[in-house]
Every structure is written in structure tokens, then in C-alpha cells.
Design a protein around this motif. Sequence first.
Motif, PDB file in Angstrom:
ATOM      1  N   ILE A 141    -109.323   7.416  58.246  1.00 36.54           N
ATOM      2  CA  ILE A 141    -109.665   8.588  59.045  1.00 36.54           C
ATOM      3  C   ILE A 141    -109.843   8.226  60.517  1.00 36.54           C
ATOM      4  N   GLU A 142    -110.404   7.060  60.791  1.00 32.90           N
ATOM      5  CA  GLU A 142    -110.534   6.648  62.198  1.00 32.90           C
ATOM      6  C   GLU A 142    -109.170   6.473  62.845  1.00 32.90           C
ATOM      7  N   ASP A 143    -108.160   6.083  62.088  1.00 30.66           N
ATOM      8  CA  ASP A 143    -106.802   5.970  62.634  1.00 30.66           C
ATOM      9  C   ASP A 143    -106.228   7.327  63.013  1.00 30.66           C
ATOM     10  N   MET A 144    -106.855   8.404  62.528  1.00 28.36           N
ATOM     11  CA  MET A 144    -106.478   9.763  62.940  1.00 28.36           C
ATOM     12  C   MET A 144    -107.305  10.207  64.136  1.00 28.36           C
ATOM     13  N   ASP A 145    -107.967   9.228  64.755  1.00 24.33           N
ATOM     14  CA  ASP A 145    -108.778   9.452  65.951  1.00 24.33           C
ATOM     15  C   ASP A 145    -109.954  10.387  65.672  1.00 24.33           C
ATOM     16  N   TYR A 146    -110.582  10.179  64.520  1.00 21.04           N
ATOM     17  CA  TYR A 146    -111.776  10.962  64.200  1.00 21.04           C
ATOM     18  C   TYR A 146    -112.864  10.024  63.706  1.00 21.04           C
ATOM     19  N   GLY A 147    -113.932   9.934  64.480  1.00 23.03           N
ATOM     20  CA  GLY A 147    -115.002   9.009  64.142  1.00 23.03           C
ATOM     21  C   GLY A 147    -116.296   9.677  63.741  1.00 23.03           C
ATOM     22  N   ASN A 148    -116.257  11.006  63.569  1.00 21.13           N
ATOM     23  CA  ASN A 148    -117.455  11.750  63.176  1.00 21.13           C
ATOM     24  C   ASN A 148    -117.623  11.623  61.664  1.00 21.13           C
ATOM     25  N   LEU A 149    -118.129  10.462  61.245  1.00 24.81           N
ATOM     26  CA  LEU A 149    -118.122  10.087  59.828  1.00 24.81           C
ATOM     27  C   LEU A 149    -119.492   9.644  59.338  1.00 24.81           C
ATOM     28  N   VAL A 150    -119.682   9.804  58.036  1.00 30.07           N
ATOM     29  CA  VAL A 150    -120.780   9.195  57.289  1.00 30.07           C
ATOM     30  C   VAL A 150    -120.126   8.539  56.084  1.00 30.07           C
ATOM     31  N   VAL A 151    -120.632   7.398  55.652  1.00 29.18           N
ATOM     32  CA  VAL A 151    -120.038   6.712  54.508  1.00 29.18           C
ATOM     33  C   VAL A 151    -121.069   6.547  53.400  1.00 29.18           C
ATOM     34  N   SER A 152    -120.606   6.652  52.163  1.00 30.35           N
ATOM     35  CA  SER A 152    -121.492   6.366  51.037  1.00 30.35           C
ATOM     36  C   SER A 152    -120.744   5.532  50.012  1.00 30.35           C
ATOM     37  N   ILE A 153    -121.404   4.521  49.508  1.00 25.71           N
ATOM     38  CA  ILE A 153    -120.887   3.748  48.384  1.00 25.71           C
ATOM     39  C   ILE A 153    -122.004   3.687  47.359  1.00 25.71           C
ATOM     40  N   LYS A 154    -121.707   4.154  46.160  1.00 23.81           N
ATOM     41  CA  LYS A 154    -122.757   4.260  45.157  1.00 23.81           C
ATOM     42  C   LYS A 154    -122.327   3.650  43.832  1.00 23.81           C
ATOM     43  N   SER A 155    -123.282   2.978  43.214  1.00 22.82           N
ATOM     44  CA  SER A 155    -123.089   2.434  41.874  1.00 22.82           C
ATOM     45  C   SER A 155    -124.367   2.679  41.095  1.00 22.82           C
ATOM     46  N   SER A 156    -124.259   2.770  39.782  1.00 26.33           N
ATOM     47  CA  SER A 156    -125.458   2.867  38.958  1.00 26.33           C
ATOM     48  C   SER A 156    -126.070   1.489  38.705  1.00 26.33           C
ATOM     49  N   ASP A 157    -125.345   0.445  39.103  1.00 24.62           N
ATOM     50  CA  ASP A 157    -125.824  -0.931  39.013  1.00 24.62           C
ATOM     51  C   ASP A 157    -126.579  -1.246  40.305  1.00 24.62           C
ATOM     52  N   VAL A 158    -127.880  -1.405  40.214  1.00 26.71           N
ATOM     53  CA  VAL A 158    -128.719  -1.551  41.407  1.00 26.71           C
ATOM     54  C   VAL A 158    -128.325  -2.766  42.242  1.00 26.71           C
ATOM     55  N   ALA A 159    -128.120  -3.907  41.597  1.00 29.14           N
ATOM     56  CA  ALA A 159    -127.773  -5.126  42.332  1.00 29.14           C
ATOM     57  C   ALA A 159    -126.410  -4.990  42.995  1.00 29.14           C
ATOM     58  N   MET A 160    -125.433  -4.429  42.265  1.00 29.62           N
ATOM     59  CA  MET A 160    -124.103  -4.235  42.842  1.00 29.62           C
ATOM     60  C   MET A 160    -124.163  -3.280  44.033  1.00 29.62           C
ATOM     61  N   ASN A 161    -124.940  -2.235  43.881  1.00 26.62           N
ATOM     62  CA  ASN A 161    -125.109  -1.263  44.956  1.00 26.62           C
ATOM     63  C   ASN A 161    -125.671  -1.931  46.208  1.00 26.62           C
ATOM     64  N   TYR A 162    -126.678  -2.755  46.018  1.00 22.69           N
ATOM     65  CA  TYR A 162    -127.318  -3.460  47.133  1.00 22.69           C
ATOM     66  C   TYR A 162    -126.328  -4.408  47.817  1.00 22.69           C
ATOM     67  N   ASN A 163    -125.640  -5.211  47.031  1.00 27.06           N
ATOM     68  CA  ASN A 163    -124.711  -6.188  47.603  1.00 27.06           C
ATOM     69  C   ASN A 163    -123.544  -5.519  48.314  1.00 27.06           C
ATOM     70  N   ALA A 164    -123.061  -4.404  47.770  1.00 26.76           N
ATOM     71  CA  ALA A 164    -121.964  -3.684  48.415  1.00 26.76           C
ATOM     72  C   ALA A 164    -122.372  -3.185  49.795  1.00 26.76           C
ATOM     73  N   HIS A 165    -123.585  -2.675  49.902  1.00 29.44           N
ATOM     74  CA  HIS A 165    -124.057  -2.192  51.203  1.00 29.44           C
ATOM     75  C   HIS A 165    -124.233  -3.340  52.201  1.00 29.44           C
ATOM     76  N   LYS A 166    -124.688  -4.477  51.722  1.00 29.36           N
ATOM     77  CA  LYS A 166    -124.843  -5.635  52.611  1.00 29.36           C
ATOM     78  C   LYS A 166    -123.495  -6.049  53.193  1.00 29.36           C
ATOM     79  N   ILE A 167    -122.436  -6.008  52.368  1.00 26.99           N
ATOM     80  CA  ILE A 167    -121.097  -6.361  52.841  1.00 26.99           C
ATOM     81  C   ILE A 167    -120.583  -5.296  53.809  1.00 26.99           C
ATOM     82  N   LEU A 168    -120.726  -4.044  53.422  1.00 25.83           N
ATOM     83  CA  LEU A 168    -120.214  -2.929  54.224  1.00 25.83           C
ATOM     84  C   LEU A 168    -120.794  -2.910  55.630  1.00 25.83           C
TER      85      LEU A 168
END
Length: 359
Positions: free
Chosen positions: A159-186
Motif C-alpha cells: 500500500i505504501e508503494d501506492m503512495d498511501y501511508g495513512n496506515l495501521v497494522v495488526s498481526i494477531k495470533s492466539s499463541d501468546v509467545a508467537m504474537n509477542y515475538n512477531a511484534h518484536k520483529i515487526l
Amino acid sequence: MTTRQVRCGDILIGGGAPVSIQSMTNIDPGDEKGLVRQIEQLTDAGCQIVRLAIPDMEAAEVLSRVKKQVKIPLVADIHFDYRLAVAAIEAGADKIRINPGNIGSTDRIKAVVEAARTRNIPIRVGVNSGSLEKDIIEKYGGVTAEGLAESALRNIKYIEDMDYGNLVVSIKSSDVAMNYNAHKILTKTTDVPVHIGITEAGTPAMGRVKSAAGLGALLLEGIGDTMRVSLTADPVEEVLFAADILESIGMRKPAINLVSCPTCGRTRIDLKGLAEDVERRLEPLKKELAAKGKKGITVAVMGCAVNGPGEAKEADFGIAGGNGKGIIFAKGNIVRTVEEKELADELISMIRESCGSKA
């Protein structure tokens, strides 16, 4: 972590703005009166942004009418059909939630982006463990934290390549540890505001545990600009528990903070019953003080003199049990000694008098 800032209705997300609380309606998207009623209940509970599922054009039309009857910002949740996203934007949605991977071709995503650009509303790019792209699953041999983060970054760039930066991102997992680690990477590689949550957290009993652990850990790391607690329950419960999480880690100041000791062999009173009685009787006072903007009162219910004015000396008001009697104290100073049966009454009366309340 400082993120860029976007606006959803009158709520700022990111850029140092306070973490906002979201929830989602769970009734028929075509039930206009029911939606308005539930949104008002959520608003009264402290919700700041409400999301609605838009499965068809009728729901988009209902959104338009609901929007005129509520004050809170509304987010349209879209899957698969880009035309629904465009219609929801035209109906007045303050933000839309899409997963670019299931919207379809570049032309279709671009149509959504252009519609959002016209009204300058944010697009929430949503990725979860159940919607990960096949090539990413193959790359990592399954659903992983690395894969979730890579998918989110891919879709942000799309979407940013379409010159639009008005964004919010979410990454969700039901696995608490995976969810935490994914956010740390992101969050190492993007400044897009982050919507945090634990997806499919479960019933209130387990969902609260997973949400407290998963969201609390992220928030204490400085990750999260807006949040939703996902429970298989009345969405009002999601809002109240989200506020509890923010208050418990010091990101919001409660009107009244009740503390009580866990009891031990020194306890000679029914501390459990006493604490529960005080908690129940403080509820109307909490609401009254919150409505007046008064916050930060700490009330302690302790089991004995050791844990009374000593360990709870910072409490504004407190009681500590003895053997048939107990003490009332304030800021570590003993005010008086009363019979055990009078402890709760005396404590509540003193708090009301100090706050000028009639609750």
C-alpha cells in the motif's frame, strides 16, 4: 517505540497518543437499532473505537445510518470484496480493516486505497495466523512469528508503494509467545502504528489470562498504539478488561485502585469477604469519580497490622484486621479502631466524605 500518527475520527493513533481501546459489535450487521444500542453501551463502558463487520452491501448501507446516530468512530471490517470497502468508505467509515491478500488484484486494492485517500481515512492492514500467505507458510515450514511479521511488512509496502501511508497494522495470533515475538520483529523495521490483540483468546476465564499476558507484555515493551481484547463474551467485557490492563501497568490512572493482601496465618478476619464487600461498594463511587475526572485514589484492605499501615502506608485510605477488631488508617496513620463488622462501613464513609460524594 514512536510510531507515525493517524487519525480515526476524533481519536489519534500512534505518535505518542494514549493507547486507545477498541471493540467490535457482535450482532446482525443489518440490525440498525441493535447496532446503535450496542455501540452506545460500548461507548458508556469506555470504548473509543468500534468495528463493524460489513459482509454485504446492506451492511454498508446500515453503517451509513448508524454513523449518524453515534458519536464514536466506526471501523468497517472487510474481507474479500473490494466493493464493500469502497461502499463502507463512502458510507462514512472512519477507518477500514482489510487483509490485502484476500482482496484480490492490484487494481482492486488500488480502488480501496483511492477511496480511502479521498476521505483521508486510515487503512488497517490485518494479518493473523489463519490468513498467512501460502508462500510464507512454505518458506518457514508453518505459521511462525517471522512469517507473520514478513506478511505484515509485505502488505504495508504494497500500500505504501501506492503512495498511501495513512496506515495501521495488526498481526494477531492466539499463541501468546508467537504474537509477542512477531511484534518484536515487526516494530524493528516499520513506524506504522500498531493495533495489538490476541486473536481467538477464548472465553472470559482463559481469554483474560492470555490477553493480560500477551498485551501487557507488548505494552510494557512500548509496543501498541490501540488495542482490542478479544473474548467470547459481551463486547462490553472486552472494553472493561482492556481498561483494567492499561490501569494495572500504569498506562491509565484508575479512579480508585483497590489493593488487598493475599492473607496468611496471621489473618484473623474474613479478609476475602471483606475485600469483596469493599470492592462491590466502591463501584458506584468509582463511576462517580471517573465522571468528575477524579483519579488516583488508592484503597487498601489488609489482613493484619503487619500488612496494614506498614506495607500499605502509601494508600490514601485503608483498613487492617485484627481479632474481632480492626484499624482504619490514612496515608500510614491510624485514624481509629473499630469492631470488625464496622470496618467496611467506616472505610466507605471516610472515602465518601473525603471525596465529597453521596454515592
